[in-house]
Design a protein around this motif. Structure first.
Motif, PDB file in Angstrom:
ATOM      1  N   PRO A  10       0.853  -1.196   0.000  1.00 37.92           N
ATOM      2  CA  PRO A  10       0.000   0.000   0.000  1.00 37.92           C
ATOM      3  C   PRO A  10       0.884   1.240   0.000  1.00 37.92           C
ATOM      4  O   PRO A  10       1.883   1.291   0.719  1.00 37.92           O
ATOM      5  N   TYR A  12       1.012   5.357   0.437  1.00 33.87           N
ATOM      6  CA  TYR A  12       0.407   6.650   0.758  1.00 33.87           C
ATOM      7  C   TYR A  12       1.533   7.657   0.968  1.00 33.87           C
ATOM      8  O   TYR A  12       2.188   7.634   2.006  1.00 33.87           O
ATOM      9  N   GLU A  14       4.667   7.902  -0.503  1.00 31.46           N
ATOM     10  CA  GLU A  14       5.937   7.202  -0.251  1.00 31.46           C
ATOM     11  C   GLU A  14       6.899   7.412  -1.414  1.00 31.46           C
ATOM     12  O   GLU A  14       7.657   6.507  -1.776  1.00 31.46           O
ATOM     13  N   ASP A  43      -3.013   4.790  -2.320  1.00 31.12           N
ATOM     14  CA  ASP A  43      -4.128   5.149  -1.452  1.00 31.12           C
ATOM     15  C   ASP A  43      -4.284   6.673  -1.401  1.00 31.12           C
ATOM     16  O   ASP A  43      -4.165   7.280  -0.347  1.00 31.12           O
ATOM     17  N   ALA A  95       5.393  -0.204   2.382  1.00 34.80           N
ATOM     18  CA  ALA A  95       6.186   0.413   1.323  1.00 34.80           C
ATOM     19  C   ALA A  95       7.413   1.129   1.862  1.00 34.80           C
ATOM     20  O   ALA A  95       8.306   1.492   1.112  1.00 34.80           O
ATOM     21  N   ASP A  96       7.482   1.341   3.182  1.00 35.11           N
ATOM     22  CA  ASP A  96       8.583   2.140   3.733  1.00 35.11           C
ATOM     23  C   ASP A  96       9.814   1.299   4.062  1.00 35.11           C
ATOM     24  O   ASP A  96      10.739   1.779   4.696  1.00 35.11           O
ATOM     25  N   GLN A  98      10.176  -0.988   6.157  1.00 31.73           N
ATOM     26  CA  GLN A  98      10.328  -1.425   7.545  1.00 31.73           C
ATOM     27  C   GLN A  98      10.264  -2.947   7.610  1.00 31.73           C
ATOM     28  O   GLN A  98      10.816  -3.557   8.514  1.00 31.73           O
ATOM     29  N   LYS A 132       5.719   5.109  20.453  1.00 33.15           N
ATOM     30  CA  LYS A 132       5.179   4.196  19.439  1.00 33.15           C
ATOM     31  C   LYS A 132       5.336   2.741  19.907  1.00 33.15           C
ATOM     32  O   LYS A 132       4.410   1.935  19.801  1.00 33.15           O
ATOM     33  N   ARG A 197      12.379  -5.712  12.611  1.00 33.64           N
ATOM     34  CA  ARG A 197      11.709  -4.649  11.872  1.00 33.64           C
ATOM     35  C   ARG A 197      12.653  -3.455  11.789  1.00 33.64           C
ATOM     36  O   ARG A 197      13.121  -2.947  12.795  1.00 33.64           O
ATOM     37  N   ARG A 200      12.193   3.193   9.208  1.00 30.75           N
ATOM     38  CA  ARG A 200      11.682   3.677   7.935  1.00 30.75           C
ATOM     39  C   ARG A 200      12.834   4.053   7.019  1.00 30.75           C
ATOM     40  O   ARG A 200      13.771   4.713   7.460  1.00 30.75           O
ATOM     41  N   THR A 205       5.990   8.541   9.442  1.00 26.08           N
ATOM     42  CA  THR A 205       4.891   7.586   9.617  1.00 26.08           C
ATOM     43  C   THR A 205       3.562   8.204   9.157  1.00 26.08           C
ATOM     44  O   THR A 205       3.339   9.398   9.305  1.00 26.08           O
ATOM     45  N   LYS A 206       2.713   7.387   8.566  1.00 26.38           N
ATOM     46  CA  LYS A 206       1.393   7.825   8.128  1.00 26.38           C
ATOM     47  C   LYS A 206       0.342   7.399   9.143  1.00 26.38           C
ATOM     48  O   LYS A 206      -0.845   7.411   8.866  1.00 26.38           O
ATOM     49  N   LYS A 211      -5.190   7.731  14.164  1.00 26.21           N
ATOM     50  CA  LYS A 211      -5.402   6.583  13.259  1.00 26.21           C
ATOM     51  C   LYS A 211      -5.147   5.267  13.982  1.00 26.21           C
ATOM     52  O   LYS A 211      -5.823   4.268  13.735  1.00 26.21           O
TER      53      LYS A 211
HETATM   54  N1  UDP Z   1      -0.612   3.665   4.295  1.00 22.89           N
HETATM   55  C1  UDP Z   1      -1.706   3.694   3.410  1.00 22.89           C
HETATM   56  N2  UDP Z   1      -2.767   4.510   3.703  1.00 22.89           N
HETATM   57  C2  UDP Z   1      -2.817   5.297   4.830  1.00 22.89           C
HETATM   58  C3  UDP Z   1      -1.712   5.220   5.733  1.00 22.89           C
HETATM   59  C4  UDP Z   1      -0.645   4.383   5.435  1.00 22.89           C
HETATM   60  O1  UDP Z   1      -1.712   3.011   2.390  1.00 22.89           O
HETATM   61  O2  UDP Z   1      -3.799   6.008   5.012  1.00 22.89           O
HETATM   62  C5  UDP Z   1       0.528   2.778   3.968  1.00 22.89           C
HETATM   63  C6  UDP Z   1       1.900   3.456   4.008  1.00 22.89           C
HETATM   64  O3  UDP Z   1       2.216   4.053   2.771  1.00 22.89           O
HETATM   65  C7  UDP Z   1       2.804   2.287   4.325  1.00 22.89           C
HETATM   66  C8  UDP Z   1       1.944   1.400   5.211  1.00 22.89           C
HETATM   67  O4  UDP Z   1       0.601   1.794   4.963  1.00 22.89           O
HETATM   68  O5  UDP Z   1       3.170   1.548   3.184  1.00 22.89           O
HETATM   69  C9  UDP Z   1       2.284   1.517   6.678  1.00 22.89           C
HETATM   70  O6  UDP Z   1       2.234   2.878   7.088  1.00 22.89           O
HETATM   71  P1  UDP Z   1       3.325   3.512   8.053  1.00 22.89           P
HETATM   72  O7  UDP Z   1       4.676   3.028   7.691  1.00 22.89           O
HETATM   73  O8  UDP Z   1       3.142   5.003   8.017  1.00 22.89           O
HETATM   74  O9  UDP Z   1       2.885   2.958   9.456  1.00 22.89           O
HETATM   75  P2  UDP Z   1       3.856   2.591  10.699  1.00 22.89           P
HETATM   76  O10 UDP Z   1       4.879   1.643  10.165  1.00 22.89           O
HETATM   77  O11 UDP Z   1       4.443   3.883  11.138  1.00 22.89           O
HETATM   78  O12 UDP Z   1       2.932   1.986  11.702  1.00 22.89           O
END
Ligand code: UDP
Ligand code: MG
Length: 309
Positions: A10, A12, A14, A43, A95-96, A98, A132, A197, A200, A205-206, A211
């Motif tokens: 996914p 968003y 990136e 997304d 996609a990041d 991680q 986090k 893990r 990033r 972070t998204k 959320k």
């Molecule tokens: N993402 C998405 N839609 C959203 C928020 C996040 O598709 O509304 C995707 C984002 O691009 C990433 C994945 O979900 O590939 C995980 O998001 P993120 O790395 O920000 O989350 P974290 O690892 O910080 O929990």
């Protein structure tokens, strides 16, 4: 066309991660000697990721891009990935970077041994704030204890699933969804593989706090009635206490003991019960709102551009 592995990511906002994601996935997947595709689900990005995805898809026909009409959220983007993936095994990855693409090889090994869901367990996490880490850990534990499905601890969406499992998941069209819970709920032969893990690769972070809270609410309401039952427990508890209190208060009045006269006691009792009732109403509201959303039966997502094949 027959494809063995579908890697779903996914996207968003990136843009800085996309070229590296493609490069690393390509490196790892080419090393398997089997066919693969990379399904990118946009997304509702606003930073140019969409064009970058189109470029990648033009360059390499194994990259397929699904472009949403707006931001529908991470869980829905994963769902679209399930819908468009054609592989015998479908891997969901962030996609990041991680979730290191190299771990896919370990997941695939377990799949070849006959496991149908191979989830990646976060044994260690790099480059994340204590807040986090702490909220995530609390989240997994609360969800584990409250829900009726045993959703593995410290496990995100990074996992490999067999075609059989993906086909079942595709038939589950609930709107407020928690994909990792759904993939535990279906059963099949499941196993975890530990991984480290990473931090990033680029960007931020998204998942802001609100959320994460929304995700936790979806996880709990999708798999448990416990919050609804809390009102019943509280009801029995306060009714029980007041039944016990009645003879005590009568006795004290008759004996001339001056406690329990005056407004303070009444006020506290009224406020407390009023508060409990409002909270219970709010919990009911959470479930009713979700029921209403399901009843509307709108499509889960709207696609502006689907892959050509
Ligand atoms: N993402 C998405 N839609 C959203 C928020 C996040 O598709 O509304 C995707 C984002 O691009 C990433 C994945 O979900 O590939 C995980 O998001 P993120 O790395 O920000 O989350 P974290 O690892 O910080 O929990
Ligand atoms: Mg991330």
């Amino acid at each position: 066309m027959k494809v063995t592995y579908s890697i779903v990511a996914p996207i968003y906002n990136e843009i800085e991660n996309l070229p590296e994601l493609y490069k690393r996935v390509k490196g790892v997947m080419d090393s398997t000697g089997e066919s693969w595709e990379l399904v990118l689900v946009d997304d509702g990005s606003t930073d140019g990721s969409t064009d970058k995805m189109r470029d990648l898809a033009k360059q390499d026909e194994r990259v397929r891009s699904v472009i949403f009409a707006r931001n529908f959220g991470h869980q829905i983007a994963i769902t679209a990935g399930w819908d468009y993936a054609r592989g015998d095994a479908v891997v969901i990855i962030d996609a990041d970077l991680q979730d290191p693409p190299e771990v896919i090889l370990e997941l695939a090994k377990k799949w070849k041994e006959g496991y149908e869901v191979v989830y990646a367990v976060r044994a260690e996490r790099e480059g994340e704030s204590w807040f986090k880490l702490w909220t995530a850990s609390l989240f997994y534990r609360i969800v584990y204890h409250i829900t009726d499905v045993k959703i593995p601890l410290d496990t995100g969406d990074f996992r490999l699933m067999d075609r059989k499992v993906v086909d079942v998941l595709k038939s589950m069209r609930e709107r407020h969804r928690f994909p990792r819970g759904m993939s535990a709920w279906v059963g099949f032969k499941q196993i975890g593989v530990e991984y480290k893990r990473a931090a990033r690769h680029a960007g931020v972070t998204k998942y802001p706090f609100n959320k994460m809270l929304g995700l936790a609410l979806n996880a709990i309401t999708s798999f448990s009635y416990f919050p609804l039952q809390v009102a019943t427990y509280f009801g029995f508890l306060s009714a029980g206490i007041s039944i016990l209190a009645i003879p005590v208060v009568i006795y004290m009045r008759m004996a001339g003991i001056p406690q329990f006269t005056g407004q303070a006691t009444t006020l506290i009792a009224v406020l407390f019960l009023g508060g409990v009732q409002l909270i219970s109403l709010g919990i009911l509201g959470e479930y009713i709102g979700r029921l209403y959303d399901e009843a509307k039966g709108r499509p889960l997502y709207i696609v502006r551009e689907a892959p050509k094949d």
